[in-house]
Design a protein around this motif. Structure first.
Motif, mmCIF file in Angstrom:
data_model
loop_
_atom_site.group_PDB
_atom_site.id
_atom_site.type_symbol
_atom_site.label_atom_id
_atom_site.label_comp_id
_atom_site.label_asym_id
_atom_site.label_seq_id
_atom_site.Cartn_x
_atom_site.Cartn_y
_atom_site.Cartn_z
ATOM 1 N N SER A 100 0.980 -1.147 0.149
ATOM 2 C CA SER A 100 0.180 0.086 0.158
ATOM 3 C C SER A 100 0.977 1.270 0.002
ATOM 4 C CB SER A 100 -0.877 -0.088 1.210
ATOM 5 O OG SER A 100 -0.051 0.056 2.349
ATOM 6 N N ALA A 101 0.287 2.541 -0.657
ATOM 7 C CA ALA A 101 1.261 3.554 -0.366
ATOM 8 C C ALA A 101 1.591 3.868 1.012
ATOM 9 C CB ALA A 101 0.089 4.814 -0.657
ATOM 10 N N ASN A 102 0.893 3.656 2.324
ATOM 11 C CA ASN A 102 1.302 3.470 3.335
ATOM 12 C C ASN A 102 2.612 2.659 3.755
ATOM 13 O OD1 ASN A 102 0.011 5.391 5.203
ATOM 14 N ND2 ASN A 102 -1.423 3.923 6.130
ATOM 15 N N GLU A 103 2.323 1.707 3.310
ATOM 16 C CA GLU A 103 3.614 0.714 3.382
ATOM 17 C C GLU A 103 4.911 1.217 2.732
ATOM 18 O OE1 GLU A 103 1.532 -3.531 4.136
ATOM 19 O OE2 GLU A 103 1.450 -2.626 2.153
ATOM 20 N N VAL A 104 4.643 1.909 1.657
ATOM 21 C CA VAL A 104 5.956 2.420 0.914
ATOM 22 C C VAL A 104 6.268 3.591 1.745
ATOM 23 C CG1 VAL A 104 6.507 3.822 -1.013
ATOM 24 C CG2 VAL A 104 5.115 1.896 -1.370
ATOM 25 N N ALA A 105 5.477 4.453 2.357
ATOM 26 C CA ALA A 105 6.019 5.495 3.166
ATOM 27 C C ALA A 105 6.905 4.984 4.477
ATOM 28 C CB ALA A 105 4.838 6.259 3.609
ATOM 29 N N GLN A 106 6.370 4.008 4.871
ATOM 30 C CA GLN A 106 6.904 3.129 6.025
ATOM 31 C C GLN A 106 8.162 2.747 5.656
ATOM 32 O OE1 GLN A 106 4.158 0.298 7.195
ATOM 33 N NE2 GLN A 106 3.094 1.779 8.756
ATOM 34 N N ALA A 145 3.503 11.287 -5.159
ATOM 35 C CA ALA A 145 4.193 10.450 -6.058
ATOM 36 C C ALA A 145 3.401 9.495 -6.725
ATOM 37 C CB ALA A 145 5.562 10.011 -5.582
ATOM 38 N N VAL A 146 2.788 8.668 -6.051
ATOM 39 C CA VAL A 146 2.026 7.620 -6.396
ATOM 40 C C VAL A 146 1.029 8.053 -7.416
ATOM 41 C CG1 VAL A 146 0.275 6.050 -5.498
ATOM 42 C CG2 VAL A 146 2.178 5.974 -4.246
ATOM 43 N N ALA A 147 0.202 9.043 -6.957
ATOM 44 C CA ALA A 147 -0.655 9.691 -7.907
ATOM 45 C C ALA A 147 -0.122 10.213 -9.413
ATOM 46 C CB ALA A 147 -1.384 11.036 -7.338
ATOM 47 N N ARG A 148 0.904 10.836 -9.372
ATOM 48 C CA ARG A 148 1.863 11.222 -10.570
ATOM 49 C C ARG A 148 2.080 10.064 -11.278
ATOM 50 N NH1 ARG A 148 4.133 14.965 -7.032
ATOM 51 N NH2 ARG A 148 5.795 13.733 -6.955
ATOM 52 N N LEU A 149 2.655 8.907 -10.785
ATOM 53 C CA LEU A 149 3.100 7.538 -11.289
ATOM 54 C C LEU A 149 2.019 6.676 -11.838
ATOM 55 C CD1 LEU A 149 5.814 6.685 -8.670
ATOM 56 C CD2 LEU A 149 6.240 7.362 -11.130
ATOM 57 N N LEU A 150 0.684 6.826 -10.967
ATOM 58 C CA LEU A 150 -0.601 6.241 -11.597
ATOM 59 C C LEU A 150 -0.891 6.879 -12.863
ATOM 60 C CD1 LEU A 150 -2.405 5.463 -8.184
ATOM 61 C CD2 LEU A 150 -1.639 3.856 -9.822
ATOM 62 N N GLU A 151 -0.691 8.136 -12.875
ATOM 63 C CA GLU A 151 -1.473 9.017 -14.068
ATOM 64 C C GLU A 151 -0.602 8.979 -15.171
ATOM 65 O OE1 GLU A 151 -1.783 13.711 -15.103
ATOM 66 O OE2 GLU A 151 -2.398 13.161 -13.018
ATOM 67 N N ALA A 152 0.935 8.753 -14.996
ATOM 68 C CA ALA A 152 1.820 8.433 -16.241
ATOM 69 C C ALA A 152 1.751 7.061 -16.632
ATOM 70 C CB ALA A 152 3.168 8.904 -15.515
ATOM 71 N N LEU A 191 2.672 3.041 -12.708
ATOM 72 C CA LEU A 191 2.072 1.993 -11.529
ATOM 73 C C LEU A 191 0.776 1.493 -11.873
ATOM 74 C CD1 LEU A 191 2.783 4.041 -8.251
ATOM 75 C CD2 LEU A 191 4.198 2.231 -9.195
ATOM 76 N N GLN A 192 0.437 0.270 -11.280
ATOM 77 C CA GLN A 192 -0.899 -0.196 -11.320
ATOM 78 C C GLN A 192 -1.406 -0.351 -9.707
ATOM 79 O OE1 GLN A 192 -0.076 -3.927 -12.972
ATOM 80 N NE2 GLN A 192 -0.702 -3.094 -15.100
ATOM 81 N N ARG A 193 -2.676 -0.106 -9.762
ATOM 82 C CA ARG A 193 -3.530 0.043 -8.360
ATOM 83 C C ARG A 193 -4.572 -1.085 -8.303
ATOM 84 N NH1 ARG A 193 -4.349 4.380 -4.228
ATOM 85 N NH2 ARG A 193 -3.627 5.795 -6.145
ATOM 86 N N GLU A 194 -4.301 -1.995 -7.396
ATOM 87 C CA GLU A 194 -5.469 -3.229 -7.373
ATOM 88 C C GLU A 194 -5.925 -3.102 -5.909
ATOM 89 O OE1 GLU A 194 -3.922 -6.727 -8.744
ATOM 90 O OE2 GLU A 194 -3.471 -6.024 -10.688
ATOM 91 N N ILE A 195 -7.124 -3.474 -5.750
ATOM 92 C CA ILE A 195 -7.817 -3.665 -4.443
ATOM 93 C C ILE A 195 -7.366 -5.056 -3.998
ATOM 94 C CG2 ILE A 195 -9.979 -4.047 -3.196
ATOM 95 C CD1 ILE A 195 -9.787 -1.319 -4.200
ATOM 96 N N HIS A 196 -6.817 -5.201 -2.758
ATOM 97 C CA HIS A 196 -6.175 -6.234 -2.177
ATOM 98 C C HIS A 196 -7.280 -7.370 -2.032
ATOM 99 C CE1 HIS A 196 -4.872 -8.705 1.009
ATOM 100 N NE2 HIS A 196 -3.597 -8.455 0.753
ATOM 101 N N GLY A 197 -7.078 -8.592 -2.377
ATOM 102 C CA GLY A 197 -8.380 -9.634 -2.459
ATOM 103 C C GLY A 197 -8.773 -9.909 -1.132
ATOM 104 N N ASP A 218 -8.891 -7.761 1.590
ATOM 105 C CA ASP A 218 -9.649 -6.549 2.103
ATOM 106 C C ASP A 218 -9.927 -5.614 1.210
ATOM 107 O OD1 ASP A 218 -10.095 -4.233 3.745
ATOM 108 O OD2 ASP A 218 -8.114 -4.314 4.879
ATOM 109 N N ARG A 219 -11.237 -5.456 0.956
ATOM 110 C CA ARG A 219 -11.493 -4.771 -0.112
ATOM 111 C C ARG A 219 -11.421 -3.153 0.096
ATOM 112 N NH1 ARG A 219 -12.218 -7.319 -4.442
ATOM 113 N NH2 ARG A 219 -13.707 -5.833 -5.009
ATOM 114 N N ARG A 220 -11.086 -2.686 1.603
ATOM 115 C CA ARG A 220 -10.693 -1.444 1.652
ATOM 116 C C ARG A 220 -9.315 -1.187 1.431
ATOM 117 N NH1 ARG A 220 -11.755 -1.725 7.721
ATOM 118 N NH2 ARG A 220 -10.800 -3.701 7.121
ATOM 119 N N ARG A 221 -8.537 -1.936 1.168
ATOM 120 C CA ARG A 221 -6.963 -1.686 0.861
ATOM 121 C C ARG A 221 -6.661 -1.984 -0.435
ATOM 122 N NH1 ARG A 221 -2.375 -5.484 1.689
ATOM 123 N NH2 ARG A 221 -0.453 -4.260 2.044
#
Length: 173
Positions: free
Chosen positions: A75-81, A93-100, A103-109, A111-114
């Motif tokens: 998660s982005a939180n785990e990257v920050a840690q 940074a994640v937002a810019r990388l996703l837009e470019a 990066l890919q973002r997926e819902i964790h299998g 935990d639907r909130r993560r």
């Protein structure tokens, strides 16, 4: 031997401080946090020129990519840690990388909130170019050390990391 101008230090001697006798004095040249910060900034800045010029990446964006290249599905939180970077800076940074499309973002299998992040194919393309350049830079940087000195340096860094975590948990600032 030529004496320095009165009031000027001899080579190797500490320079007089700019603060007066009524102020606390901090000898920055022997203050570990300052020395580590300056060295980190210089080293990061040198390697950043490579990926900034080629790929228009910021230092924060590259650090996010480097962590996800090594540890996908964080998660982005785990990257920050893992990077000890500010959560807001990582989020941007994640937002810019996703837009470019780097990066890919997926819902964790489980935990639907993560949501978890990973490098996209385009992201891996950049990672696969920058990582060897970063390793080559490190090789040149540490080239003046023999194997024992390199091993000692990393043992000392590990020890400093451990001691910093202990100091952080027991500080009462």
């Amino acid at each position: 031997m030529n004496d320095p101008t009165p009031g000027q230090p001899r080579p190797g001697q500490a320079r007089p401080t700019q603060t007066g006798p009524d102020h606390a004095q901090l000898d920055l040249e022997h203050f570990l946090p300052y020395r580590l910060s300056v060295l980190s900034n210089r080293v990061s800045g040198t390697i950043a020129r490579i990926y900034t010029e080629r790929f228009a990446l910021s230092i924060t964006e590259w650090r996010v990519m480097a962590v996800l290249g090594r540890y996908p599905d964080l998660s982005a939180n785990e990257v920050a840690q893992r990077t000890a970077m500010d959560k807001v800076a990582v989020s941007r940074a994640v937002a810019r990388l996703l837009e470019a499309g780097r990066l890919q973002r997926e819902i964790h299998g489980d935990d639907r909130r993560r949501s978890v992040l990973r490098l996209s194919e385009a992201g891996y393309g950049i990672y696969d170019e920058v990582a060897p350049l970063a390793l080559e830079f490190e090789r040149r940087l540490l080239g003046g050390f023999d194997d024992a000195e390199r091993a000692l340096l990393f043992r000392l860094l590990d020890r400093l990391d451990e001691l910093e975590l202990r100091a952080e948990s027991s500080s009462s600032y």
